[in-house]
Motif scaffolding. Structure first.
Motif, PDB file in Angstrom:
ATOM      1  N   ASP A   5      41.232  39.912  30.807  1.00  0.00           N
ATOM      2  CA  ASP A   5      42.467  39.176  30.579  1.00  0.00           C
ATOM      3  C   ASP A   5      42.242  37.924  29.732  1.00  0.00           C
ATOM      4  O   ASP A   5      43.111  37.520  28.954  1.00  0.00           O
ATOM      5  CB  ASP A   5      43.092  38.781  31.920  1.00  0.00           C
ATOM      6  CG  ASP A   5      43.579  39.986  32.714  1.00  0.00           C
ATOM      7  OD1 ASP A   5      43.554  41.103  32.165  1.00  0.00           O
ATOM      8  OD2 ASP A   5      43.958  39.824  33.888  1.00  0.00           O
TER       9      ASP A   5
ATOM     10  N   VAL B 196      48.534  44.765  34.194  1.00  0.00           N
ATOM     11  CA  VAL B 196      49.047  45.476  35.370  1.00  0.00           C
ATOM     12  C   VAL B 196      47.954  45.908  36.356  1.00  0.00           C
ATOM     13  O   VAL B 196      48.134  45.771  37.577  1.00  0.00           O
ATOM     14  CB  VAL B 196      49.904  46.676  34.914  1.00  0.00           C
ATOM     15  CG1 VAL B 196      50.314  47.532  36.103  1.00  0.00           C
ATOM     16  CG2 VAL B 196      51.143  46.176  34.174  1.00  0.00           C
ATOM     17  N   PRO B 197      46.789  46.452  35.925  1.00  0.00           N
ATOM     18  CA  PRO B 197      45.779  46.884  36.908  1.00  0.00           C
ATOM     19  C   PRO B 197      45.313  45.775  37.844  1.00  0.00           C
ATOM     20  O   PRO B 197      44.956  46.050  38.998  1.00  0.00           O
ATOM     21  CB  PRO B 197      44.617  47.382  36.025  1.00  0.00           C
ATOM     22  CG  PRO B 197      45.273  47.798  34.749  1.00  0.00           C
ATOM     23  CD  PRO B 197      46.384  46.820  34.554  1.00  0.00           C
ATOM     24  N   GLY B 198      45.307  44.549  37.399  1.00  0.00           N
ATOM     25  CA  GLY B 198      44.880  43.447  38.261  1.00  0.00           C
ATOM     26  C   GLY B 198      45.779  43.242  39.455  1.00  0.00           C
ATOM     27  O   GLY B 198      45.325  42.779  40.517  1.00  0.00           O
TER      28      GLY B 198
ATOM     29  N   VAL C 100      46.446  45.590  30.070  1.00  0.00           N
ATOM     30  CA  VAL C 100      45.336  45.048  30.859  1.00  0.00           C
ATOM     31  C   VAL C 100      45.814  44.165  32.013  1.00  0.00           C
ATOM     32  O   VAL C 100      45.045  43.886  32.938  1.00  0.00           O
ATOM     33  CB  VAL C 100      44.350  44.247  29.969  1.00  0.00           C
ATOM     34  CG1 VAL C 100      43.753  45.150  28.907  1.00  0.00           C
ATOM     35  CG2 VAL C 100      45.020  43.033  29.338  1.00  0.00           C
TER      36      VAL C 100
ATOM     37  N   SER D 298      46.996  38.032  36.687  1.00  0.00           N
ATOM     38  CA  SER D 298      47.318  39.351  36.131  1.00  0.00           C
ATOM     39  C   SER D 298      48.776  39.406  35.699  1.00  0.00           C
ATOM     40  O   SER D 298      49.107  39.966  34.635  1.00  0.00           O
ATOM     41  CB  SER D 298      47.036  40.434  37.177  1.00  0.00           C
ATOM     42  OG  SER D 298      45.666  40.471  37.515  1.00  0.00           O
TER      43      SER D 298
ATOM     44  N   ILE E  37      37.957  42.056  35.433  1.00  0.00           N
ATOM     45  CA  ILE E  37      39.381  41.900  35.124  1.00  0.00           C
ATOM     46  C   ILE E  37      39.657  40.486  34.615  1.00  0.00           C
ATOM     47  O   ILE E  37      40.436  40.271  33.674  1.00  0.00           O
ATOM     48  CB  ILE E  37      40.229  42.197  36.367  1.00  0.00           C
ATOM     49  CG1 ILE E  37      40.144  43.680  36.729  1.00  0.00           C
ATOM     50  CG2 ILE E  37      41.684  41.789  36.154  1.00  0.00           C
ATOM     51  CD1 ILE E  37      40.807  44.601  35.739  1.00  0.00           C
TER      52      ILE E  37
ATOM     53  N   LEU F 272      47.058  45.574  41.243  1.00  0.00           N
ATOM     54  CA  LEU F 272      46.598  46.518  42.265  1.00  0.00           C
ATOM     55  C   LEU F 272      45.269  46.077  42.874  1.00  0.00           C
ATOM     56  O   LEU F 272      45.057  46.198  44.091  1.00  0.00           O
ATOM     57  CB  LEU F 272      46.465  47.919  41.650  1.00  0.00           C
ATOM     58  CG  LEU F 272      47.742  48.493  41.017  1.00  0.00           C
ATOM     59  CD1 LEU F 272      47.457  49.847  40.370  1.00  0.00           C
ATOM     60  CD2 LEU F 272      48.842  48.622  42.061  1.00  0.00           C
ATOM     61  N   LEU F 273      44.377  45.553  42.044  1.00  0.00           N
ATOM     62  CA  LEU F 273      43.084  45.088  42.550  1.00  0.00           C
ATOM     63  C   LEU F 273      43.264  43.944  43.546  1.00  0.00           C
ATOM     64  O   LEU F 273      42.478  43.798  44.487  1.00  0.00           O
ATOM     65  CB  LEU F 273      42.198  44.653  41.385  1.00  0.00           C
ATOM     66  CG  LEU F 273      40.788  44.179  41.724  1.00  0.00           C
ATOM     67  CD1 LEU F 273      40.005  45.260  42.479  1.00  0.00           C
ATOM     68  CD2 LEU F 273      40.034  43.768  40.458  1.00  0.00           C
TER      69      LEU F 273
END
Length: 541
Positions: free
Chosen positions: A43, A204-206, A202, A105, A39, A208-209
């Protein structure tokens, strides 16, 4: 210690709560941290495939693109990496990494809401600040989860996220860009265009991680080497404030004033020297933002080294006071100078030189002749080849080190020796097929990554690993990312040829090899004497 510090400094968990070093849980942690690094580089690197659209939309030059990709990110990554690296030595690394991941993120997503050069620069600075927390925390954690004989392999696997993320970012960016253009030929919802949508996709998923990372166990420092845990650090947040003041102008002047007249006057002289250098280079090139940022970074790093020498002599002695460490910093930094430059400029060069002219000609395109396919091939091999190179480099170097104390450095030199002739062939051919074929051996350029990480970790004591990692990343970011992509863009702008800009990178090879030869000769003695040299500076072991 204040009540706030006591509340924010939970004690390290007891050893009997910890899974074994090198066991299944250690490998689970490694898996999660690889995802974090993937990630991280998605980014960071997605700007490469978006560069041509951003350039056209915002009216930028190649040197502007080099600044956005490299300097705006790298300088603040390097600066904040220093206090955050120290925080990784003093606080909970899991919590630091989770918070940092959330910040970078969010800033990546905000890049998608930028509408001009200044806003995008600010967002890239924010990404750099957030990402500065990642590797100091991750390197330190993995060094405590894996024994020394497996450390280069573990750090190499973690570092493979660099290539997996960088490669995947090109494909993701190309797909989102094309899909958005097809769905919204002019502008889409909220007035967004394709490159803005890609940043949002790319970023937004970070977020959650970051929640997943927060569930990891905090390892016990020094356990992997059989060393007793270092004493609990008191006043963490006061120390962080001191570290921030030691590196972020203008607080650097106040910090140095507290360290004595000699330190203060030296710092003022250093500041004046960097100011004069920034003025001279800015006037020469016209790229004021670039040179103000780089010289600001150089001054800040020097200020931090001054402060570290006065406040933590053992750490200073094993990092800045160790010629082997400094030579490794420059040697590996110059490899990244080339690597980051190629990683950014390969796609814009392919699009300008091959893809766009073929599309404009009206002739039938080969199956590999579209932007999406070039991004897939370059990005896919960048991910796969980079992963193989970094893992093989770490594994081979661990095997070689058992037989030769400096053997890792021999393996690291392949990252310069093998790709160099293929870079020349790649950027002088007039065939897209050959361009893509010559790209294959560039995978050797990743072999140094795990070796560099392990080398810098092995030169210091466990409590100093975060600071060592932050210092190492000064080389790979301030030298490599801060100067490399801009250098290519500036030569391209001056010569009118992006090919000339990229080929000028080959001038760095003699510098790299000279530094690595000296590291090879000095490394065994530097590693063997680290405890004694730290004790001589007052370290309690």
């Amino acid at each position: 210690m204040s009540e706030t510090d006591a509340r924010l400094e939970p004690a390290a968990p007891p050893k009997d709560d910890m899974p074994p070093v090198g066991g299944a849980y250690a490998h689970y942690v490694l898996f999660v941290l690889v995802l974090v690094y993937v990630i991280n580089f998605i980014d960071r690197q997605i700007l490469g495939i978006l560069a041509e659209d951003i350039k056209a939309d915002l009216g930028l030059s190649d040197s502007d693109l080099g600044f956005l990709y490299g300097t705006a990110f790298a300088v603040f990554y390097a600066l904040f990496g220093i206090p955050l690296g120290r925080l990784a030595d003093n606080w909970l690394r899991v919590r630091l990494l989770s918070l940092g991941l959330f910040v970078w993120s969010a800033m990546t997503a905000l890049s998608g809401l930028s509408s001009n050069f200044l806003q995008l620069s600010a967002a890239r600075i924010g990404v750099g600040v957030g990402e500065a927390s990642a590797s100091p925390a991750a390197f330190s954690m993995l060094s405590d989860w894996f024994p020394r004989e497996k450390r280069a392999t573990a750090l190499a696997i973690y570092s493979s996220g660099l290539y997996l993320g960088g490669g995947v970012s090109l494909f993701i960016g190309a797909v989102v860009l094309q899909a958005w253009k097809e769905a919204y030929p002019v502008t889409g919802p909220l007035g967004l265009v394709g490159w803005q949508a890609a940043f949002l996709a790319v970023g937004v998923p970070g977020l959650l991680l970051a929640l997943w990372v927060a569930t990891l166990k905090e390892p016990v420092r020094g356990r992997a080497e059989g060393l007793p845990p270092p004493p609990k650090v008191e006043g963490v947040w006061g120390k962080l404030a001191g570290d921030v003041a030691s590196v972020i102008p203008p607080f650097t002047l106040l910090n140095c004033a507290h360290l004595g007249r000699r330190v203060f006057l030296t710092n003022v002289a250093v500041m004046a020297g960097f100011a004069a250098l920034a003025f001279s280079l800015g006037r020469l090139t016209g790229d004021w933002a670039q040179w103000v940022a780089v010289c600001l970074g150089g001054y800040a790093v020097t200020s931090w080294a001054q402060s570290l020498r006065e406040r933590d002599r053992p750490t200073y002695a094993l990092i800045w006071g160790t010629p082997t460490f400094v030579l490794a910093l420059v040697g590996f930094g110059t490899i990244s100078f080339v690597g980051y430059s190629l990683g950014f400029w390969v796609l814009p060069y392919a699009i300008r030189t091959f893809v766009a002219p073929m599309a404009e000609s009206g002739a039938p395109l080969p199956w590999y002749g579209t932007t999406q396919m070039v991004a897939l091939i370059v990005g896919g091999w960048g991910a796969a080849g980079g992963f193989l190179g970094v893992v093989l480099g770490g594994t081979i170097s661990d095997w070689v080190k058992k037989r030769n104390p400096g053997g890792r450095i021999i393996v690291a030199s392949l990252a310069t020796l093998v790709p160099a002739p293929f870079v020349w062939l790649m950027f002088t051919t007039d065939s897209l097929a050959l361009f893509l074929l010559y790209n294959v051996p560039l995978a050797f350029g990743s072999m140094y990554v795990g070796i560099a990480a392990a080398t810098t970790q092995d030169l210091v004591l466990p409590r100093m690993r975060g600071a060592a990692t932050a210092t190492y990343f000064i080389g790979t970011t301030l030298i490599g990312l801060g100067l490399g992509p801009y250098f290519v863009g500036a030569v391209s702008k001056a010569s009118g040829s992006l090919s000339t800009g990229v080929l000028s990178l080959l001038l760095m090879a003699p510098v790299t090899l000279t530094c690595l030869i000296l590291v090879y000769l000095k490394l065994p003695d530097a590693e063997a004497s680290r405890v004694a040299r730290a004790r001589a500076m007052g370290e309690v072991i």
